[in-house]
Design a protein around this motif. Structure first.
Motif, PDB file in Angstrom:
ATOM      1  N   ILE A  79       0.819  -1.213   0.000  1.00 10.14           N
ATOM      2  CA  ILE A  79       0.000   0.000   0.000  1.00 10.14           C
ATOM      3  C   ILE A  79       0.856   1.268   0.000  1.00 10.14           C
ATOM      4  N   VAL A  80       1.864   1.335   0.856  1.00 10.37           N
ATOM      5  CA  VAL A  80       2.672   2.559   0.961  1.00 10.37           C
ATOM      6  C   VAL A  80       3.459   2.835  -0.320  1.00 10.37           C
ATOM      7  N   PRO A  81       4.225   1.882  -0.880  1.00 11.88           N
ATOM      8  CA  PRO A  81       4.931   2.188  -2.125  1.00 11.88           C
ATOM      9  C   PRO A  81       3.978   2.510  -3.275  1.00 11.88           C
ATOM     10  N   ALA A  82       2.828   1.829  -3.315  1.00 11.09           N
ATOM     11  CA  ALA A  82       1.860   2.104  -4.370  1.00 11.09           C
ATOM     12  C   ALA A  82       1.335   3.523  -4.261  1.00 11.09           C
ATOM     13  N   GLN A  83       1.065   3.977  -3.027  1.00  5.98           N
ATOM     14  CA  GLN A  83       0.552   5.330  -2.869  1.00  5.98           C
ATOM     15  C   GLN A  83       1.628   6.368  -3.122  1.00  5.98           C
ATOM     16  N   ILE A  84       2.866   6.081  -2.768  1.00  6.69           N
ATOM     17  CA  ILE A  84       3.965   7.010  -3.067  1.00  6.69           C
ATOM     18  C   ILE A  84       4.069   7.207  -4.574  1.00  6.69           C
ATOM     19  N   PHE A  85       4.077   6.119  -5.326  1.00  7.87           N
ATOM     20  CA  PHE A  85       4.172   6.219  -6.786  1.00  7.87           C
ATOM     21  C   PHE A  85       2.961   6.947  -7.363  1.00  7.87           C
ATOM     22  N   SER A  86       1.763   6.587  -6.904  1.00  9.39           N
ATOM     23  CA  SER A  86       0.544   7.220  -7.413  1.00  9.39           C
ATOM     24  C   SER A  86       0.522   8.709  -7.102  1.00  9.39           C
ATOM     25  N   THR A  87       0.906   9.062  -5.883  1.00  9.34           N
ATOM     26  CA  THR A  87       0.955  10.472  -5.497  1.00  9.34           C
ATOM     27  C   THR A  87       1.941  11.249  -6.362  1.00  9.34           C
ATOM     28  N   ALA A  88       3.100  10.682  -6.604  1.00 12.61           N
ATOM     29  CA  ALA A  88       4.107  11.353  -7.433  1.00 12.61           C
ATOM     30  C   ALA A  88       3.592  11.571  -8.853  1.00 12.61           C
ATOM     31  N   ALA A  89       2.961  10.564  -9.431  1.00 15.18           N
ATOM     32  CA  ALA A  89       2.436  10.691 -10.794  1.00 15.18           C
ATOM     33  C   ALA A  89       1.356  11.762 -10.871  1.00 15.18           C
ATOM     34  N   VAL A  90       0.451  11.762  -9.906  1.00 20.53           N
ATOM     35  CA  VAL A  90      -0.624  12.760  -9.896  1.00 20.53           C
ATOM     36  C   VAL A  90      -0.061  14.151  -9.630  1.00 20.53           C
ATOM     37  N   ALA A  91       0.927  14.269  -8.761  1.00 23.15           N
ATOM     38  CA  ALA A  91       1.526  15.573  -8.461  1.00 23.15           C
ATOM     39  C   ALA A  91       2.156  16.195  -9.699  1.00 23.15           C
ATOM     40  N   VAL A  92       2.854  15.395 -10.474  1.00 22.44           N
ATOM     41  CA  VAL A  92       3.466  15.913 -11.707  1.00 22.44           C
ATOM     42  C   VAL A  92       2.388  16.369 -12.670  1.00 22.44           C
ATOM     43  N   MET A  93       1.380  15.528 -12.888  1.00 23.96           N
ATOM     44  CA  MET A  93       0.295  15.899 -13.794  1.00 23.96           C
ATOM     45  C   MET A  93      -0.400  17.176 -13.308  1.00 23.96           C
ATOM     46  N   ASN A  94      -0.729  17.230 -12.013  1.00 19.96           N
ATOM     47  CA  ASN A  94      -1.416  18.395 -11.469  1.00 19.96           C
ATOM     48  C   ASN A  94      -0.593  19.663 -11.620  1.00 19.96           C
ATOM     49  N   PHE A  95       0.687  19.592 -11.312  1.00 22.28           N
ATOM     50  CA  PHE A  95       1.513  20.791 -11.400  1.00 22.28           C
ATOM     51  C   PHE A  95       1.496  21.366 -12.808  1.00 22.28           C
ATOM     52  N   VAL A  96       1.651  20.516 -13.792  1.00 20.78           N
ATOM     53  CA  VAL A  96       1.667  20.987 -15.181  1.00 20.78           C
ATOM     54  C   VAL A  96       0.328  21.625 -15.550  1.00 20.78           C
ATOM     55  N   ILE A  97      -0.755  20.962 -15.217  1.00 22.91           N
ATOM     56  CA  ILE A  97      -2.078  21.504 -15.563  1.00 22.91           C
ATOM     57  C   ILE A  97      -2.380  22.764 -14.760  1.00 22.91           C
ATOM     58  N   TYR A  98      -2.050  22.774 -13.468  1.00 22.27           N
ATOM     59  CA  TYR A  98      -2.291  23.966 -12.661  1.00 22.27           C
ATOM     60  C   TYR A  98      -1.502  25.160 -13.187  1.00 22.27           C
ATOM     61  N   LYS A  99      -0.238  24.937 -13.475  1.00 27.78           N
ATOM     62  CA  LYS A  99       0.649  26.023 -13.912  1.00 27.78           C
ATOM     63  C   LYS A  99       0.231  26.585 -15.272  1.00 27.78           C
ATOM     64  N   ARG A 100      -0.130  25.701 -16.198  1.00 30.99           N
ATOM     65  CA  ARG A 100      -0.410  26.142 -17.564  1.00 30.99           C
ATOM     66  C   ARG A 100      -1.856  26.522 -17.826  1.00 30.99           C
ATOM     67  N   ILE A 101      -2.770  25.977 -17.029  1.00 32.10           N
ATOM     68  CA  ILE A 101      -4.181  26.198 -17.348  1.00 32.10           C
ATOM     69  C   ILE A 101      -4.962  26.765 -16.162  1.00 32.10           C
ATOM     70  N   VAL A 102      -4.981  26.057 -15.049  1.00 32.00           N
ATOM     71  CA  VAL A 102      -5.892  26.392 -13.954  1.00 32.00           C
ATOM     72  C   VAL A 102      -5.569  27.740 -13.328  1.00 32.00           C
ATOM     73  N   PHE A 103      -4.337  27.941 -12.902  1.00 33.54           N
ATOM     74  CA  PHE A 103      -3.971  29.158 -12.191  1.00 33.54           C
ATOM     75  C   PHE A 103      -3.145  30.109 -13.064  1.00 33.54           C
ATOM     76  N   HIS A 104      -3.245  29.948 -14.343  1.00 35.79           N
ATOM     77  CA  HIS A 104      -2.571  30.837 -15.298  1.00 35.79           C
ATOM     78  C   HIS A 104      -3.129  32.231 -15.109  1.00 35.79           C
ATOM     79  N   GLU A 105      -2.260  33.202 -15.124  1.00 33.45           N
ATOM     80  CA  GLU A 105      -2.717  34.574 -14.882  1.00 33.45           C
ATOM     81  C   GLU A 105      -3.524  35.070 -16.061  1.00 33.45           C
ATOM     82  N   ARG A 106      -4.825  35.103 -15.841  1.00 38.18           N
ATOM     83  CA  ARG A 106      -5.747  35.626 -16.818  1.00 38.18           C
ATOM     84  C   ARG A 106      -6.907  36.252 -16.069  1.00 38.18           C
ATOM     85  N   ILE A 107      -7.397  37.332 -16.553  1.00 42.90           N
ATOM     86  CA  ILE A 107      -8.537  38.016 -15.942  1.00 42.90           C
ATOM     87  C   ILE A 107      -9.699  37.884 -16.922  1.00 42.90           C
ATOM     88  N   ILE A 108     -10.782  37.254 -16.427  1.00 41.93           N
ATOM     89  CA  ILE A 108     -11.951  37.065 -17.298  1.00 41.93           C
ATOM     90  C   ILE A 108     -13.122  37.817 -16.712  1.00 41.93           C
TER      91      ILE A 108
END
Length: 108
Positions: A79-108
């Motif tokens: 369970i622990v190694p599986a969650q470490i790997f899963s967390t790392a994969a999701v963190a990388v994906m989230n960072f890229v999407i957050y940085k480029r799309i979600v929290f990108h500086e835009r005023i709408i």
């Protein structure tokens, strides 16, 4: 938050897969404002950030649960190694999407 909730739920007898899914949701809800204001210094409008954030959370939750299930049920990783790997994969994906799309500086 994810790991804390998951750990408490597993200790309480809930299945590891359901525990990690609930933990991921708990972490996502608590992290939105930390991500918006602190990590990415967001300047946009919450109304435009939240729907994309919610989609990313759902995508991350599915990726987390899928990888966790693959690793624990099919490959028989603990369970622990599986969650470490899963967390790392999701963190990388989230960072890229957050940085480029979600929290990108835009005023709408």
């Amino acid at each position: 938050m994810h790991w804390a909730a998951m750990g408490l739920l597993v200790q309480g007898g809930l299945s590891p897969l359901l525990s990690t899914a609930i933990g991921a949701f708990t972490g996502a809800v608590s992290n939105y404002f930390l991500q918006f204001y602190w990590a990415f210094n967001g300047k946009g409008v919450h109304g435009s950030s939240m729907p994309v954030y919610a989609f990313t959370v759902i995508l991350g939750g599915l990726l987390n649960a899928g990888l966790f299930h693959l690793l624990t049920a099919l490959i028989h990783v603990g369970i622990v190694p599986a969650q470490i790997f899963s967390t790392a994969a999701v963190a990388v994906m989230n960072f890229v999407i957050y940085k480029r799309i979600v929290f990108h500086e835009r005023i709408i």
